[in-house]
Motif scaffolding. Structure first.
Motif, PDB file in Angstrom:
ATOM      1  N   ASP A   1      45.878  12.572 -83.549  1.00 61.06           N
ATOM      2  CA  ASP A   1      45.126  11.795 -84.538  1.00 61.06           C
ATOM      3  C   ASP A   1      45.670  10.380 -84.659  1.00 61.06           C
ATOM      4  OD1 ASP A   1      43.173  13.585 -85.310  1.00 61.06           O
ATOM      5  OD2 ASP A   1      44.357  14.474 -86.913  1.00 61.06           O
ATOM      6  N   LEU A   2      47.002  10.253 -84.675  1.00 62.63           N
ATOM      7  CA  LEU A   2      47.629   8.938 -84.815  1.00 62.63           C
ATOM      8  C   LEU A   2      47.269   8.020 -83.649  1.00 62.63           C
ATOM      9  CD1 LEU A   2      49.596   6.943 -86.150  1.00 62.63           C
ATOM     10  CD2 LEU A   2      51.457   8.093 -84.914  1.00 62.63           C
ATOM     11  N   ILE A   3      47.464   8.508 -82.431  1.00 63.83           N
ATOM     12  CA  ILE A   3      47.213   7.674 -81.248  1.00 63.83           C
ATOM     13  C   ILE A   3      45.735   7.320 -81.125  1.00 63.83           C
ATOM     14  CG2 ILE A   3      47.354   7.575 -78.729  1.00 63.83           C
ATOM     15  CD1 ILE A   3      49.747   9.522 -78.933  1.00 63.83           C
ATOM     16  N   SER A   4      44.865   8.320 -81.260  1.00 64.49           N
ATOM     17  CA  SER A   4      43.428   8.065 -81.104  1.00 64.49           C
ATOM     18  C   SER A   4      42.907   7.163 -82.214  1.00 64.49           C
ATOM     19  CB  SER A   4      42.646   9.386 -81.077  1.00 64.49           C
ATOM     20  OG  SER A   4      42.901  10.157 -82.232  1.00 64.49           O
ATOM     21  N   SER A   5      43.463   7.278 -83.421  1.00 60.68           N
ATOM     22  CA  SER A   5      43.028   6.420 -84.530  1.00 60.68           C
ATOM     23  C   SER A   5      43.423   4.974 -84.296  1.00 60.68           C
ATOM     24  CB  SER A   5      43.623   6.911 -85.851  1.00 60.68           C
ATOM     25  OG  SER A   5      43.123   8.177 -86.195  1.00 60.68           O
ATOM     26  N   LEU A   6      44.646   4.749 -83.787  1.00 63.58           N
ATOM     27  CA  LEU A   6      45.087   3.383 -83.503  1.00 63.58           C
ATOM     28  C   LEU A   6      44.205   2.733 -82.433  1.00 63.58           C
ATOM     29  CD1 LEU A   6      48.979   3.855 -83.528  1.00 63.58           C
ATOM     30  CD2 LEU A   6      47.554   2.761 -85.286  1.00 63.58           C
ATOM     31  N   ILE A   7      43.853   3.503 -81.413  1.00 62.38           N
ATOM     32  CA  ILE A   7      42.958   2.987 -80.371  1.00 62.38           C
ATOM     33  C   ILE A   7      41.577   2.699 -80.949  1.00 62.38           C
ATOM     34  CG2 ILE A   7      41.771   3.574 -78.212  1.00 62.38           C
ATOM     35  CD1 ILE A   7      44.313   5.155 -77.436  1.00 62.38           C
ATOM     36  N   ALA A   8      41.106   3.573 -81.845  1.00 61.73           N
ATOM     37  CA  ALA A   8      39.795   3.369 -82.476  1.00 61.73           C
ATOM     38  C   ALA A   8      39.802   2.130 -83.366  1.00 61.73           C
ATOM     39  CB  ALA A   8      39.412   4.603 -83.288  1.00 61.73           C
ATOM     40  N   ILE A   9      40.910   1.897 -84.071  1.00 62.19           N
ATOM     41  CA  ILE A   9      41.029   0.702 -84.923  1.00 62.19           C
ATOM     42  C   ILE A   9      40.922  -0.567 -84.075  1.00 62.19           C
ATOM     43  CG2 ILE A   9      42.636  -0.627 -86.351  1.00 62.19           C
ATOM     44  CD1 ILE A   9      43.633   2.102 -87.457  1.00 62.19           C
ATOM     45  N   VAL A  10      41.621  -0.571 -82.936  1.00 66.10           N
ATOM     46  CA  VAL A  10      41.546  -1.727 -82.025  1.00 66.10           C
ATOM     47  C   VAL A  10      40.110  -1.913 -81.523  1.00 66.10           C
ATOM     48  CG1 VAL A  10      42.305  -2.636 -79.790  1.00 66.10           C
ATOM     49  CG2 VAL A  10      43.951  -1.547 -81.323  1.00 66.10           C
ATOM     50  N   SER A  11      39.448  -0.812 -81.197  1.00 68.38           N
ATOM     51  CA  SER A  11      38.064  -0.876 -80.707  1.00 68.38           C
ATOM     52  C   SER A  11      37.121  -1.419 -81.775  1.00 68.38           C
ATOM     53  CB  SER A  11      37.596   0.513 -80.267  1.00 68.38           C
ATOM     54  OG  SER A  11      38.388   1.011 -79.217  1.00 68.38           O
ATOM     55  N   LEU A  12      37.315  -1.000 -83.026  1.00 68.95           N
ATOM     56  CA  LEU A  12      36.458  -1.479 -84.111  1.00 68.95           C
ATOM     57  C   LEU A  12      36.712  -2.954 -84.419  1.00 68.95           C
ATOM     58  CD1 LEU A  12      36.411   1.526 -86.612  1.00 68.95           C
ATOM     59  CD2 LEU A  12      34.449   0.531 -85.424  1.00 68.95           C
ATOM     60  N   LYS A  13      37.977  -3.372 -84.351  1.00 69.48           N
ATOM     61  CA  LYS A  13      38.287  -4.783 -84.555  1.00 69.48           C
ATOM     62  C   LYS A  13      37.605  -5.634 -83.496  1.00 69.48           C
ATOM     63  CE  LYS A  13      42.096  -8.056 -85.175  1.00 69.48           C
ATOM     64  NZ  LYS A  13      43.569  -8.252 -85.166  1.00 69.48           N
ATOM     65  N   SER A  14      37.639  -5.163 -82.259  1.00 68.96           N
ATOM     66  CA  SER A  14      36.953  -5.848 -81.168  1.00 68.96           C
ATOM     67  C   SER A  14      35.446  -5.871 -81.400  1.00 68.96           C
ATOM     68  CB  SER A  14      37.274  -5.154 -79.844  1.00 68.96           C
ATOM     69  OG  SER A  14      36.541  -5.730 -78.787  1.00 68.96           O
ATOM     70  N   ALA A  15      34.921  -4.778 -81.952  1.00 69.65           N
ATOM     71  CA  ALA A  15      33.478  -4.694 -82.234  1.00 69.65           C
ATOM     72  C   ALA A  15      33.063  -5.717 -83.288  1.00 69.65           C
ATOM     73  CB  ALA A  15      33.117  -3.285 -82.692  1.00 69.65           C
ATOM     74  N   PHE A  16      33.884  -5.871 -84.341  1.00 66.89           N
ATOM     75  CA  PHE A  16      33.586  -6.872 -85.377  1.00 66.89           C
ATOM     76  C   PHE A  16      33.604  -8.282 -84.789  1.00 66.89           C
ATOM     77  CE2 PHE A  16      34.595  -3.658 -88.694  1.00 66.89           C
ATOM     78  CZ  PHE A  16      33.534  -3.924 -89.556  1.00 66.89           C
TER      79      PHE A  16
END
Length: 463
Positions: A424-439
């Motif tokens: 959960d920790l690793i996948s969430s951090l990657i998802a956060i980076v992906s969402l920041k890029s999306a914004f």
């Protein structure tokens, strides 16, 4: 339809998100009650019975995956054909979907009944838990066709323009299941098989309601006998569209099998029962979060297509806030009241102790997983299937499976719980980076679009 388009592009996004999310949340919660009630009542039979359901879960997930394969694939194609006003093709797809899901479910039933004992042993059943798992899974297999038609093709009811009817069908099935569970389990003393019979009777009713809908005058598309004959082109189309959700659910089956075996080795039968409770608690709360993403998806998709990137960002921010709030509240409840939550499903001290400890560790990263949930949904909504699939499979396949195979060797049962936390920790951090890029990408698209249209807009004003 035009009114709906106006609403999607003009209504304030906060009201719009509520308008679309609340029915979706209601539907998701009602749908989750099917399995939840079985666990609550079966937990009163005993810990071994709870473990029996946990051992049957991978096969039930396989049945659900096949239902989604046909149901989601057919519903997407039927929506397109109805949008093209091609009702004849829509009828053909409906007929093929009914025949295909019936055939696949009969095949699953046959294979399941023949190989159920080696299958359940492969899933982690012991001599003590095998009888419970066999009793439950045997009855579930009898009703596999009903699950395929009832839970699979209810998607087509929704896609054909009847979202309220589809929700009513699901609600009726759930209410019947809840009513029958205590009667069959306790009053008629049928034990764990009573829970299974309650489930398939409920699914029988939902399948009858689905079929009755497509035979009624209210349906845009109806069941026609000569359309039930399978066509290779239709089958390929349905399976290709439905493959993505099928693969996602199938990965969950693999995770469940590996998890059950690790739990059996390092924690015994009670640990499998504990994980069954943990999954039930997680589903109970996170269905609300999934409902928010379901409600946000069409709003994001429509506004993205309409170049209203400002509205897409607003919806995405509100979606993140809503899902993060749900996950954080769930985290607080899990950490503060694990014994109380476990006690909903069982009264056995050993099972409550294992479930309480496991719940706190396995769900330790709940506040962060909102990024996973929103990220996968967002990229799917704007048509970036590869990113959506990657984020969807990241936790389950790329991280959780290897961690379940490695960590327990060093940490024992805590390694199983820790595998969920670390993935959960690793996948969430990657998802956060992906969402920041999306914004950032949305901001760029918004600026580019404004720059490209500011001159024509000024010229129109002057004219």
């Amino acid at each position: 339809m035009e009114a709906n388009k106006d609403i999607l592009i003009t209504m304030p996004v906060s009201r719009l998100l509520l308008k679309f999310s609340l029915p979706a949340i209601g539907g998701m919660i009602v749908n989750s009650l099917y399995n939840l009630m079985d666990r609550i009542f079966v937990g009163r039979i005993g810990g071994l019975a709870m473990t029996g359901i946990g051992l049957s879960l991978p096969f039930m997930m396989m049945l659900s995956a096949v239902s989604s394969l046909v149901g989601i694939g057919a519903s997407a194609l039927i929506s397109i054909k109805l949008g093209e006003n091609n009702k004849d093709e829509a009828k053909g797809l409906l007929g093929n979907a009914i025949t295909l899901v019936t055939g696949l479910m009969l095949l699953m039933t046959l294979l399941g009944l023949i190989f159920k004992i080696p299958i359940l042993k492969a899933f982690g059943a012991s001599e003590a838990t095998l009888p419970y798992a066999v009793d439950y899974m045997t009855v579930i297999l009898y009703g596999a066709v009903f699950q395929g038609i009832g839970t699979g093709l209810v998607n087509v009811v929704r896609a054909a323009g009847h979202p309220v009817k589809s929700m009513v069908i699901v609600c009726v099935g759930t209410v019947i299941n809840i009513i029958l569970d205590p009667i069959l389990i306790f009053t008629l003393d049928m034990g764990i098989s009573g829970a299974a019979w309650a489930t398939i009777i409920a699914q029988l009713v939902t399948s009858v309601m689905v079929l009755q809908h497509f035979l009624s005058k209210k349906s845009q598309i109806k069941i026609v006998m000569n359309k039930l004959k399978l066509r290779l082109v239709a089958i390929k189309s349905i399976l290709s569209i439905g493959f993505a959700p099928f693969a996602m659910q199938l990965s969950s089956v693999v995770v469940s099998i590996i998890s059950n075996n690790a739990l059996k080795i390092y924690g015994g039968d009670a640990a499998i029962g504990a994980m069954t409770i943990i999954n039930a608690v997680m589903v109970l709360f996170l269905m609300s979060a999934m409902g928010v993403t379901q409600g946000a998806a069409p709003i994001i998709g429509f506004n993205f297509g309409a170049k209203r990137f400002d509205r897409v960002k607003q919806v995405l921010k509100l979606e993140l806030i809503a899902v993060s709030s749900i996950c954080t509240i769930t985290f607080i409840l899990v950490q503060a009241f694990p014994v109380m939550l476990s006690g909903i499903f069982t009264s056995e001290p050993e099972l409550i102790a294992k479930a309480s400890t496991g719940m706190r560790l396995f769900l330790l990263m709940l506040p962060l997983i909102s990024a996973q949930i929103v990220g996968a949904s967002y990229f799917q909504a704007i048509g970036e299937a590869k990113k959506a699939t990657f984020l969807g499979l990241l936790r389950q396949v790329f991280l959780l499976i290897p961690l379940l195979l490695i960590l327990p060797h060093f940490l024992g049962l805590n390694g199983v719980w820790g595998a969920g936390t670390l993935s959960d920790l690793i996948s969430s951090l990657i998802a956060i980076v992906s969402l920041k890029s999306a914004f950032n990408h949305l901001s760029k698209l918004e600026n580019d679009y404004r720059s490209a249209h500011i001159i024509p807009l000024q010229q129109n004003i002057v004219i």
